[in-house]
Design a protein around this motif. Structure first.
Motif: not given
Length: 207
Positions: A83, A86, A89, A112, A116-117, A157
């Protein structure tokens, strides 16, 4: 002129390799090929700035509504999950579709909605920065039937200076990173040649 051209090509190649050395990137193209849709991935992933979640059995799949695409073999390969990613979605409204066949390394990303991400999948025991490649084929279907939206989607990331990325190109093949640099170099050479010819013509006229 030939020597200068070779020097410029070498400089562009060096610059391209320097950029690649400072950041990892994995690119998946999803394209219509005849009556099938083909997903092809290649590149490397730097897991240094990601957080390891665990390992488990996974499945190559596409699920546009959840920004989920995993490319590679069908035999439920084991994968490490990270994880700290970013990105989008979703990349369309389509549901879950399994490929008809697949080969190579199991690599995937999910938005996500999966956790949770956004999360990233790599082969179990993957060594950060190692080259990966894979293919998944969806027989007798279209991009429209899969429910994807054409475009470019990127998950990132890490820090700006050492960022990693997973890019999904739907309906188009991205240019190699060094190609725009090469084209710029050729344009510069053309301008130099034109200026030299103009200068020579002016000198002849003044003689």
């Amino acid at each position: 002129m030939k020597t200068k051209l070779l020097g410029l090509i070498a400089a562009c190649a060096l610059l391209g390799s320097t950029v690649a050395a400072n950041a990892s990137s994995y690119i998946v193209t999803l394209e219509q090929v005849g009556s099938n849709v083909v997903a092809t991935g290649s590149g490397s992933i730097d897991t240094t700035d990601l957080t390891f979640i665990g390992s488990g059995v996974n499945q190559s799949v596409i699920q546009p509504a959840f920004a989920f695409i995993a490319v590679g073999p069908l035999a439920e390969p084991s994968a490490d999950t990270y994880k700290g990613v970013v990105g989008p979605s979703s990349f369309g409204g389509g549901g879950t579709t399994l490929p008809s066949s697949g080969t190579g390394d199991f690599v995937g990303v999910c938005g996500a909605a999966c956790s949770s991400s956004a999360i990233l999948f790599v082969p179990t025991g993957y060594v950060s920065g190692t080259t990966l490649s894979n293919t998944s084929i969806y027989d007798s279907t279209t991009l429209s039937l899969l429910g994807v939206t054409l475009g470019t989607y990127e998950w990132t990331w890490g820090s700006e200076a050492d960022a990693g990325s997973f890019t999904l190109e739907i309906g188009a093949t991205p240019l190699p990173a060094a190609l725009p640099l090469f084209a710029t170099g050729l344009g510069a050479l053309g301008l130099l040649g034109w200026r030299r010819k103009r200068k020579n013509a002016a000198a002849i006229a003044a003689a």
